[in-house]
Design a protein around this motif. Structure first.
Motif, PDB file in Angstrom:
ATOM      1  N   UNK A  81       0.660  -1.230  -0.051  1.00  0.00           N
ATOM      2  CA  UNK A  81      -0.068   0.213  -0.061  1.00  0.00           C
ATOM      3  C   UNK A  81       0.903   1.478   0.089  1.00  0.00           C
ATOM      4  N   UNK A  82       0.737   2.186  -0.897  1.00  0.00           N
ATOM      5  CA  UNK A  82       1.203   3.502  -1.001  1.00  0.00           C
ATOM      6  C   UNK A  82       0.426   4.531  -0.288  1.00  0.00           C
ATOM      7  N   UNK A  83       0.902   5.487   0.471  1.00  0.00           N
ATOM      8  CA  UNK A  83       0.319   6.329   0.857  1.00  0.00           C
ATOM      9  C   UNK A  83       0.815   7.717   0.589  1.00  0.00           C
ATOM     10  N   UNK A  84      -0.112   8.834   0.181  1.00  0.00           N
ATOM     11  CA  UNK A  84       0.341   9.962  -0.141  1.00  0.00           C
ATOM     12  C   UNK A  84      -0.439  11.163   0.653  1.00  0.00           C
ATOM     13  N   UNK A  85       0.310  12.005   1.197  1.00  0.00           N
ATOM     14  CA  UNK A  85      -0.364  12.967   2.022  1.00  0.00           C
ATOM     15  C   UNK A  85      -0.742  14.284   1.036  1.00  0.00           C
ATOM     16  N   UNK A  86      -1.960  14.844   1.335  1.00  0.00           N
ATOM     17  CA  UNK A  86      -2.521  15.775   0.689  1.00  0.00           C
ATOM     18  C   UNK A  86      -2.954  16.954   1.401  1.00  0.00           C
ATOM     19  N   UNK A  87      -3.133  17.976   1.188  1.00  0.00           N
ATOM     20  CA  UNK A  87      -3.732  18.963   1.853  1.00  0.00           C
ATOM     21  C   UNK A  87      -5.196  19.303   1.132  1.00  0.00           C
ATOM     22  N   UNK A  88      -6.217  19.573   1.841  1.00  0.00           N
ATOM     23  CA  UNK A  88      -7.610  19.942   1.243  1.00  0.00           C
ATOM     24  C   UNK A  88      -7.907  20.982   2.122  1.00  0.00           C
ATOM     25  N   UNK A  89      -9.009  21.775   1.770  1.00  0.00           N
ATOM     26  CA  UNK A  89      -9.706  22.778   2.240  1.00  0.00           C
ATOM     27  C   UNK A  89     -10.596  22.077   3.370  1.00  0.00           C
ATOM     28  N   UNK A  90     -10.488  22.963   4.668  1.00  0.00           N
ATOM     29  CA  UNK A  90     -11.492  22.408   5.688  1.00  0.00           C
ATOM     30  C   UNK A  90     -12.721  22.224   5.587  1.00  0.00           C
ATOM     31  N   UNK A  91     -13.645  21.361   6.009  1.00  0.00           N
ATOM     32  CA  UNK A  91     -14.830  21.484   5.787  1.00  0.00           C
ATOM     33  C   UNK A  91     -15.571  22.661   7.133  1.00  0.00           C
ATOM     34  N   UNK A  92     -16.958  22.718   6.825  1.00  0.00           N
ATOM     35  CA  UNK A  92     -17.530  23.609   7.685  1.00  0.00           C
ATOM     36  C   UNK A  92     -17.559  23.427   9.292  1.00  0.00           C
ATOM     37  N   UNK A  93     -17.564  22.284   9.609  1.00  0.00           N
ATOM     38  CA  UNK A  93     -17.442  21.783  11.052  1.00  0.00           C
ATOM     39  C   UNK A  93     -16.067  22.353  11.718  1.00  0.00           C
ATOM     40  N   UNK A  94     -14.946  21.957  10.849  1.00  0.00           N
ATOM     41  CA  UNK A  94     -13.980  22.584  11.346  1.00  0.00           C
ATOM     42  C   UNK A  94     -13.515  23.831  11.563  1.00  0.00           C
ATOM     43  N   UNK A  95     -14.023  24.649  10.520  1.00  0.00           N
ATOM     44  CA  UNK A  95     -14.018  26.088  10.626  1.00  0.00           C
ATOM     45  C   UNK A  95     -14.734  26.368  11.767  1.00  0.00           C
ATOM     46  N   UNK A  96     -15.872  26.037  12.153  1.00  0.00           N
ATOM     47  CA  UNK A  96     -16.676  26.652  13.156  1.00  0.00           C
ATOM     48  C   UNK A  96     -15.915  26.327  14.505  1.00  0.00           C
ATOM     49  N   UNK A  97     -15.260  24.987  14.789  1.00  0.00           N
ATOM     50  CA  UNK A  97     -14.562  24.857  15.761  1.00  0.00           C
ATOM     51  C   UNK A  97     -13.532  25.673  15.905  1.00  0.00           C
ATOM     52  N   UNK A  98     -12.759  25.917  14.848  1.00  0.00           N
ATOM     53  CA  UNK A  98     -11.653  26.619  14.918  1.00  0.00           C
ATOM     54  C   UNK A  98     -11.819  28.263  15.602  1.00  0.00           C
ATOM     55  N   UNK A  99     -12.960  28.639  14.885  1.00  0.00           N
ATOM     56  CA  UNK A  99     -13.423  29.871  15.165  1.00  0.00           C
ATOM     57  C   UNK A  99     -13.864  30.034  16.735  1.00  0.00           C
ATOM     58  N   UNK A 100     -14.557  28.901  17.127  1.00  0.00           N
ATOM     59  CA  UNK A 100     -14.906  29.040  18.554  1.00  0.00           C
ATOM     60  C   UNK A 100     -13.708  28.861  19.541  1.00  0.00           C
TER      61      UNK A 100
END
Length: 617
Positions: A81-100
């Motif tokens: 198994x080969x694993x590649x790390x990528x970066x994606x935009x955060x979903x809305x729940x993550x944004x809400x928790x960061x703002x809080x």
């Protein structure tokens, strides 16, 4: 002693993926709690100390920072198994928790008393080495499983001092010696004068009453004079060293039940009186002079609020308070009659000294007292016809919510519009219980009922004659699953005078109907239930619409009207077919056939509402 507990408010930012400056310039603060012991080393007090660190606030870029995720690819042979790390935009729940989290951090700088935020769970990236095909997987770190952040405490509210749950009990521990000394002092004369009687100022005091207020010691003559109107008080005798229990009768007290100026009293010794807390042995004087004019001894006792155990030459009685207290105990505390009587015998002392056994008399008095109270509550004392002038079922407490014309219905209830007709439906429920059995241990002649037919049970004699006129019935069921009919001709009715009880109640409020209870002699026979049903309906207004619920009504109602025409005139009533509805309780209907479920379901009856008919169970 100093104890420091450092709580850092920095891991919150790391778990949400918020970039931050090096440690020295990291925004946020540290909380330090200083714990100090109290003077008596019993409690510990904590004082929060806040240490702030300068730093820049998180910007919008920090809220929109990408979230790391992984793409897994499996080799062609499925072994690697080969694993590649990528970066994606955060979903809305993550944004809400960061703002809080940012708002919480900002508020922490302004309010040093708020607790730190709970740590959030870390990201967990699963790996699977046995995948057969290439797939794309984005793990959001279990955002839907994260715990809800705690509600912020009110600002300016500090932790209070730890106190005992019961402050009075905590302080009482230091006063136990004082309480003990005050109580043990009562075992002796205490503050009372031992030399001279405080009333006559002449004789030596030797008697002290436990029930009188004050606790003074009096001489024998003064004590008897003071208790002329309180002959049931308990007294103790002082011998110079300790108090011994005694009675007023032993000191010469004679209770006068005769009138003033009686010249020929009749004295009765060893008269037993049951009272709250004690069983008394009294010497009683009844009136025996010519002014008596046929006056009975039982009347003299009743006027003194003593209930006699027998109506002719009574030797035992119980106070009204004692009988009322037992009724309260048996209803509220479920106290058995024998336990209540034994507790009364032992309340004076626990030495095991035997008193005259008056338990059979107590059983008789309680039964009569209940019946007299029932007649009193029904107003029979104010009726010129007396007790025997009552009508059937007149002693019951009727349901206050069930429909009764001229009582709780408007004058024009019969002219209600069709949309409001359901408001005037009377719901009744019938059923039987086969657990209430009675063996052939006694008979009506040996132990007659006191209010048969006056309250909830049907008239015994007409009911018995009707059942004797009915031949053996064989109830055949055309509906599957009716186990109740199997009891109709059961062999377990042998050696039993009663194999069960049939009863009718109002289906919505579960009040037992007047004369709505009857014994069953051989299971749930139709003849028994016909009489019980007729005894209930004869007291209902024929203009009311009635809904009758019964678990075997699909079989019972088939020839009901033919059987009702053969009933005696005492229970024959007017019935309007258009105002009658027959239904099966909602739980029992599932054991019936589909035809029964369609014809007798409460769900299809207009105006039934949420009535289920199962309350009688």
């Amino acid at each position: 002693m100093l104890i420091y507990d450092r709580v850092y408010n920095l891991g919150q930012r790391n778990r949400l993926g918020i970039p931050h400056a090096p440690f020295g310039a990291m925004p946020g603060h540290r909380k330090i709690k200083r714990v100090l012991p109290s003077a008596d080393d019993e409690y510990k007090y904590s004082e929060p100390i806040e240490l702030f660190f300068p730093g820049a606030h998180a910007s919008t870029a920090a809220v929109n920072a990408p979230v790391p995720t992984m793409v897994e690819r499996t080799s062609a042979d499925g072994r690697r198994t080969y694993t590649e790390t990528l970066s994606v935009d955060p979903p809305s729940p993550i944004k809400c928790m960061r703002m809080e989290a940012i708002h919480e951090e900002t508020a922490d700088r302004m309010d040093v008393d708020d607790p730190p935020l709970l740590p959030l769970p870390t990201f967990d990236f699963p790996f699977d080495a046995d995948l057969e095909s290439e797939r794309y997987n984005m793990d959001l770190g279990g955002i839907f499983d994260w715990p809800v952040l705690p509600v912020r405490a009110q600002r300016g509210k500090k932790k209070g001092k730890i106190t005992p749950s019961d402050k009075c009990m905590h302080e009482w521990r230091l006063l136990r010696d004082e309480y003990l000394q005050a109580i043990i002092r009562l075992e002796g004369p205490g503050d009372a004068d031992e030399a001279v009687c405080p009333s006559c100022q002449d004789a030596v005091p030797t008697l002290r009453c436990r029930d009188c207020f004050g606790g003074e010691i009096y001489c024998q003559g003064c004590c008897l004079k003071m208790h002329a109107k309180s002959p049931l008080h308990r007294i103790d005798r002082w011998d110079g060293q300790m108090f011994h229990p005694t009675t007023l009768t032993a000191q010469g007290m004679i209770v006068q039940l005769c009138h003033a100026g009686c010249v020929a009293p009749v004295r009765v010794k060893s008269f037993v009186l049951l009272d709250i807390g004690c069983i008394h042995l009294l010497t009683v004087d009844f009136c025996g002079c010519e002014r008596r004019h046929g006056r009975k001894r039982r009347t003299d006792l009743l006027q003194k609020r003593w209930y006699p155990a027998t109506h002719d030459t009574p030797q035992t009685a119980a106070t009204f308070n004692y009988l009322d207290f037992f009724l309260i105990q048996t209803h509220q505390a479920k106290t058995a009659m024998y336990d209540f009587y034994v507790a009364t015998m032992r309340s004076r002392n626990g030495t095991g000294i035997k008193l005259p056994n008056r338990y059979p008399e107590f059983l008789r008095m309680v039964r009569q007292w209940r019946h007299i109270k029932l007649l009193k509550w029904a107003g029979r004392a104010h009726d010129p016809s007396g007790v025997n002038g009552r009508r059937s079922g007149a002693l019951v407490i009727e349901c206050p919510a069930c429909l009764r014309p001229a009582v709780n219905l408007p004058p024009d209830w019969e002219n209600a519009p069709p949309a409001d007709k359901f408001l005037y439906y009377l719901f009744l429920a019938l059923d039987a219980c086969f657990r209430l059995k009675r063996r052939m241990a006694s008979s009506e002649l040996c132990d007659p009922g006191l209010s048969t037919g006056w309250a909830y049970f049907v008239e015994q004699e007409p009911y018995r004659k009707y059942l004797l006129s009915v031949t053996n019935e064989t109830e055949m069921s055309t509906c599957s699953g009716l186990a109740a009919l199997d009891y109709a001709n059961t062999k377990f009715s042998r050696e039993y005078t009663t194999t069960g009880v049939g009863m009718g109640v109002c289906a919505r409020h579960e009040f037992v109907q007047p004369t709505g209870v009857g014994d069953l002699q051989k299971g749930k026979r139709y003849s028994n239930m016909d009489w019980i049903y007729s005894a209930i309906m004869v007291k209902k207004d024929p203009r009311l619409s009635k809904v009758v619920s019964y678990d075997i009504i699909c079989q019972w109602f088939k020839k009901l009207f033919e059987r009702l025409l053969k009933m005696p005139s005492a229970v024959r009533f007017v019935i309007v077919m258009s105002l009658m509805r027959f239904v099966i309780p909602k739980m029992h209907i599932h054991s019936h056939t589909l035809a029964c479920q369609l014809l007798f379901s409460l769900n299809f009856l207009l105006g039934a509402g949420q009535t289920d008919g199962e309350g009688i169970e």
